[in-house]
Design a protein around this motif. Sequence first.
Motif, PDB file in Angstrom:
ATOM      1  N   GLU A  14       0.823  -1.211   0.000  1.00  0.00           N
ATOM      2  CA  GLU A  14       0.000   0.000   0.000  1.00  0.00           C
ATOM      3  C   GLU A  14       0.856   1.261   0.000  1.00  0.00           C
ATOM      4  OE1 GLU A  14      -0.666  -2.698   1.834  1.00  0.00           O
ATOM      5  OE2 GLU A  14      -2.527  -3.331   0.855  1.00  0.00           O
ATOM      6  N   THR A  15       1.952   1.250   0.774  1.00  0.00           N
ATOM      7  CA  THR A  15       2.862   2.400   0.728  1.00  0.00           C
ATOM      8  C   THR A  15       3.405   2.577  -0.683  1.00  0.00           C
ATOM      9  OG1 THR A  15       3.529   2.444   3.039  1.00  0.00           O
ATOM     10  CG2 THR A  15       5.175   3.132   1.445  1.00  0.00           C
ATOM     11  N   GLY A  16       3.723   1.471  -1.314  1.00  0.00           N
ATOM     12  CA  GLY A  16       4.258   1.532  -2.667  1.00  0.00           C
ATOM     13  C   GLY A  16       3.249   2.062  -3.661  1.00  0.00           C
ATOM     14  N   LEU A  17       2.049   1.532  -3.616  1.00  0.00           N
ATOM     15  CA  LEU A  17       1.103   1.911  -4.676  1.00  0.00           C
ATOM     16  C   LEU A  17       0.497   3.293  -4.441  1.00  0.00           C
ATOM     17  CD1 LEU A  17      -2.332   1.497  -4.381  1.00  0.00           C
ATOM     18  CD2 LEU A  17      -1.532  -0.785  -3.830  1.00  0.00           C
ATOM     19  N   GLY A  51       2.145   5.685  -2.947  1.00  0.00           N
ATOM     20  CA  GLY A  51       3.269   6.554  -3.314  1.00  0.00           C
ATOM     21  C   GLY A  51       3.387   6.697  -4.821  1.00  0.00           C
ATOM     22  N   ALA A  52       3.280   5.579  -5.527  1.00  0.00           N
ATOM     23  CA  ALA A  52       3.378   5.638  -6.989  1.00  0.00           C
ATOM     24  C   ALA A  52       2.242   6.471  -7.574  1.00  0.00           C
ATOM     25  CB  ALA A  52       3.368   4.229  -7.571  1.00  0.00           C
ATOM     26  N   ILE A  95       0.791   8.981  -6.115  1.00  0.00           N
ATOM     27  CA  ILE A  95       1.158  10.383  -5.868  1.00  0.00           C
ATOM     28  C   ILE A  95       2.145  10.840  -6.941  1.00  0.00           C
ATOM     29  CG2 ILE A  95       2.372  11.949  -4.291  1.00  0.00           C
ATOM     30  CD1 ILE A  95       1.289  10.158  -1.965  1.00  0.00           C
ATOM     31  N   GLY A  96       3.148   9.998  -7.213  1.00  0.00           N
ATOM     32  CA  GLY A  96       4.135  10.344  -8.232  1.00  0.00           C
ATOM     33  C   GLY A  96       3.500  10.537  -9.600  1.00  0.00           C
ATOM     34  N   ASN A 151       1.464   6.965   5.910  1.00  0.00           N
ATOM     35  CA  ASN A 151       2.406   8.071   5.786  1.00  0.00           C
ATOM     36  C   ASN A 151       2.292   8.762   4.430  1.00  0.00           C
ATOM     37  OD1 ASN A 151       4.465   9.495   7.226  1.00  0.00           O
ATOM     38  ND2 ASN A 151       5.909   8.743   5.693  1.00  0.00           N
ATOM     39  N   GLN A 152       2.101   7.965   3.383  1.00  0.00           N
ATOM     40  CA  GLN A 152       1.939   8.576   2.061  1.00  0.00           C
ATOM     41  C   GLN A 152       0.714   9.486   2.034  1.00  0.00           C
ATOM     42  OE1 GLN A 152       4.196   8.457  -0.082  1.00  0.00           O
ATOM     43  NE2 GLN A 152       5.150   6.450  -0.291  1.00  0.00           N
ATOM     44  N   ASN A 200       1.331  12.485   5.274  1.00  0.00           N
ATOM     45  CA  ASN A 200       2.540  13.314   5.226  1.00  0.00           C
ATOM     46  C   ASN A 200       2.949  13.697   3.813  1.00  0.00           C
ATOM     47  OD1 ASN A 200       3.320  13.923   7.906  1.00  0.00           O
ATOM     48  ND2 ASN A 200       3.917  11.794   8.205  1.00  0.00           N
ATOM     49  N   PHE A 201       2.678  12.806   2.857  1.00  0.00           N
ATOM     50  CA  PHE A 201       3.073  13.157   1.479  1.00  0.00           C
ATOM     51  C   PHE A 201       1.934  13.871   0.760  1.00  0.00           C
ATOM     52  CE2 PHE A 201       7.093  12.028  -0.627  1.00  0.00           C
ATOM     53  CZ  PHE A 201       6.964  12.883  -1.688  1.00  0.00           C
ATOM     54  N   LEU A 217      -6.460  16.753   2.895  1.00  0.00           N
ATOM     55  CA  LEU A 217      -7.226  15.657   2.305  1.00  0.00           C
ATOM     56  C   LEU A 217      -8.706  16.026   2.280  1.00  0.00           C
ATOM     57  CD1 LEU A 217      -5.640  12.568   4.140  1.00  0.00           C
ATOM     58  CD2 LEU A 217      -5.011  13.529   1.915  1.00  0.00           C
ATOM     59  N   ASP A 270       9.762   7.116   1.619  1.00  0.00           N
ATOM     60  CA  ASP A 270       8.533   7.344   0.860  1.00  0.00           C
ATOM     61  C   ASP A 270       8.790   7.874  -0.543  1.00  0.00           C
ATOM     62  OD1 ASP A 270       7.402   6.712   3.349  1.00  0.00           O
ATOM     63  OD2 ASP A 270       5.608   7.847   2.839  1.00  0.00           O
ATOM     64  N   PRO A 302       8.843   4.988  -3.711  1.00  0.00           N
ATOM     65  CA  PRO A 302       7.640   4.738  -4.521  1.00  0.00           C
ATOM     66  C   PRO A 302       7.127   5.976  -5.248  1.00  0.00           C
ATOM     67  CG  PRO A 302       7.185   4.397  -2.165  1.00  0.00           C
ATOM     68  CD  PRO A 302       8.656   4.578  -2.296  1.00  0.00           C
ATOM     69  N   VAL A 303       7.258   7.147  -4.642  1.00  0.00           N
ATOM     70  CA  VAL A 303       6.753   8.355  -5.319  1.00  0.00           C
ATOM     71  C   VAL A 303       7.516   8.590  -6.619  1.00  0.00           C
ATOM     72  CG1 VAL A 303       6.566  10.868  -5.177  1.00  0.00           C
ATOM     73  CG2 VAL A 303       5.854   9.469  -3.229  1.00  0.00           C
ATOM     74  N   GLY A 334       6.541   6.287  -9.226  1.00  0.00           N
ATOM     75  CA  GLY A 334       5.292   6.729  -9.856  1.00  0.00           C
ATOM     76  C   GLY A 334       5.516   7.843 -10.868  1.00  0.00           C
ATOM     77  N   VAL A 335       6.412   8.765 -10.551  1.00  0.00           N
ATOM     78  CA  VAL A 335       6.730   9.826 -11.520  1.00  0.00           C
ATOM     79  C   VAL A 335       7.285   9.183 -12.798  1.00  0.00           C
ATOM     80  CG1 VAL A 335       8.156  11.857 -11.991  1.00  0.00           C
ATOM     81  CG2 VAL A 335       7.128  11.572  -9.730  1.00  0.00           C
ATOM     82  N   GLU A 391       9.289  -1.472  -0.326  1.00  0.00           N
ATOM     83  CA  GLU A 391       8.084  -1.492  -1.171  1.00  0.00           C
ATOM     84  C   GLU A 391       8.319  -0.740  -2.471  1.00  0.00           C
ATOM     85  OE1 GLU A 391       4.226  -0.769   0.373  1.00  0.00           O
ATOM     86  OE2 GLU A 391       4.595  -1.805   2.261  1.00  0.00           O
TER      87      GLU A 391
END
Lengths: 324, 423
Positions: free
Chosen positions: A60-63, A65-66, A68-69, A92-93, A96-97, A141, B126, B129-130, B133-134, B163
């Motif tokens: 979940e942190t990975g996806l 985060g991705a 968000i990216g 945290n994503q 905080n992100f 949020l 963090d 993964p961000v 995603g970019v 992750e």
Amino acid sequence: MAPVTMVEAIREALDEEMQRDPTVVLIGEDIGVYGGAFKATEGLLAKYGWERVIDTPISETGLIGAAIGMSYQGLRPVAEMQFIDFIACGFNQMVNFAAKSHYRWGGPVPLVVRGPCGGGVHGGPFHSQNPEMWFVHAPGLKVIYPSTAYDAKGLLKSAIRDNNPVVCLEHKFLYRRVKEELPSEEYTVPLGKLAVRRPGRDLTIATYGAMALNSLEAAEELAKEGIEAEVLDLRTLMPLDRQGIIDSVRKTNKLLVVHEDVRSGGIAGEIAATVNEQAFEDLDGPILRVTSLDTPVPFAPPLEERFLPQVADITRAARELARY
Amino acid sequence: MALPEMKYPLSREQLLDLYYYMKLTRELDEQLVRLFRQNKVVGGLYSSIGQEASAVGTAYSLEPDDWIAPMIRNVGGLLVKGFRPRDILMQYMARSGSPTGGKDGTSHFGDIKKRHVVSPISMLGDLIPVMTGVAMGGRYLGQKLVTMTWIGDGGTSTGAFHEGMNLAASQHAPFVCVVENNQWAYSTPVSRQVPLKNLADRARAYGIPSFIMDGNDVVAVYQTTRQAVDMARRGEGPVLVESKTMRMKGHAQHDPAAYVPPEMFAYWKARDPIHRYEAWLTEHEVWDKKTQAEIAARIERELKEDLEFAESSPLPKPEVAEQGVYCEGCHTIEAHWERPQAEVQPPKSSVEAAWTVTDYGGLNGDAKPTAVAPTTAATPEAAPTNGAGAPAAAETAKSRSAGQRAAKAKHPARAASQPKGRG
């Protein structure tokens, strides 16, 4: 047109937004070939392909985060939590992100994280939670929580088009239990606006999600006793339609808040404080609340039944309030 | 002495550019310490001293449109990306003119539209993964981009790091992760963070290639990272690069780093990246005393101007605290498409929703299915290749770890999860 369930309405929203806007992509666990644990994304991989319906490892942190990216690239990702309980693994994503990104450095995050929440299906402590207040309490949020198929579709479409991170809570008990005919033409439901589900003069019941159904059922019973309850479906918890609540309280002079979330720190406290601050003179009685217990969601049916607010709990509280 | 042969040749101008950014980082660092002692820095001050080559050489290996996300000691990367000392000065002094308008400090800022910089957060890991995603997002849009971020030895202990690396590897994302092994995670030595001699070995667990480089040799940093960046850009998936370096100050200004043996500081001081590069530039006759003096004068002038600018910027007005929680139309969300959008819309985007299973996963890996799920697309390997088609021929660098060889093998995990082509 045939009636559409909530989960079908959610799929329609995703499909229509993906069709309308190629920057909309889906990411999650088992959402592609399998179509999602609740089949919310069924058929979308076949239609939109591997690049737009992305199955990820269990992370979940990975996806999140991705996602968000991807949003920084101008995409509008919709991330699915298989059960919303697992959003804790990506907390945290979220807080905080995503939540702070625009405020801190002007980096908007047009992201939706959606997933099934809520109890009543004997899912136990890790598949039944209502984590809305974790996110209401994280400035930046937005939090939506529909109770009808119409709203689920319209709110999700608005959330996808919003420039901010939105947490979309979908009550799994309602996924296939509520259904209605939806308009054939395009529509959205604005974030931050409550809906008056039932007008009434004697007291206001402010609620959302599955408790909107319980509250409407309670209101029908109360009507037989001559108590006319006005039922507000909050639909969006952040930003909260404070004015809509105040307007109703000014009319009925009494307020009962009903939520499936646990009692302490639930949104009932925030609503009570708001009404105290802005409409104290209009109140003819105490602000009451009917909520779940301050416990984890228990598994066994009799325990879960005790945990969850029942229709009888709502009618009892409403009768008490009506006496003032 | 003439310049040594370089796989990725650097012109005299570029070599001096590298020096300029490293020296600017160092001088800016020392200016900030003076401001800290004058009580003009709000909050903590984090030093990049000792890690200038690691930050500058890596960032310099990217193309202008590539994306970075800096960590706290990557001020040099921000300078390479076009931010100016005044931005960092104002961040540390919490001035209204800073990139965050006083909402955040340090290197916690970014620029989506122009410089392609994502702001870090304090929680380590963090960003992996961000930035994955970019990379995925840019690839989706048809861009030939690479994204890069840095993480310390301690940061590789986080779950988010794992992750993120695993996701990047499974997605074959054009992403380069620079692990800055600066020997200390606050007060904890790397040996107590990780039971590995080389953090690059972590890459083997993700089936991705990795490199180890001398993080205090800016030319080596550039050469190695450039190779990693080129691999990622060609569609070979993510690459991990370990930079062996040393944090020459405490975690922040308040920390005298008494837990570091003095001999260890002495060892690394003798390998100071700036002094080493100055000697290298002299030895290879890239510059003379006059050029060196000119660069020093330019840096002094620029820092003086930027300090004046920063100090003249007021603190933010209190009401700013209430503004900007949400984006209410103040920013436009724009995607830069470099491929036809019709490719991602039906009917072109449509696929058969079925996995291609090429290995039954038995102990010996010898049980292959006789028939696989039908493919509607070109080749299973062709999908997320950065839009560049088939990956180019493999590099043959000796510095590459065993992880590289592992990634080249078509191991079952990758084959099974690999999406079919773009259709």
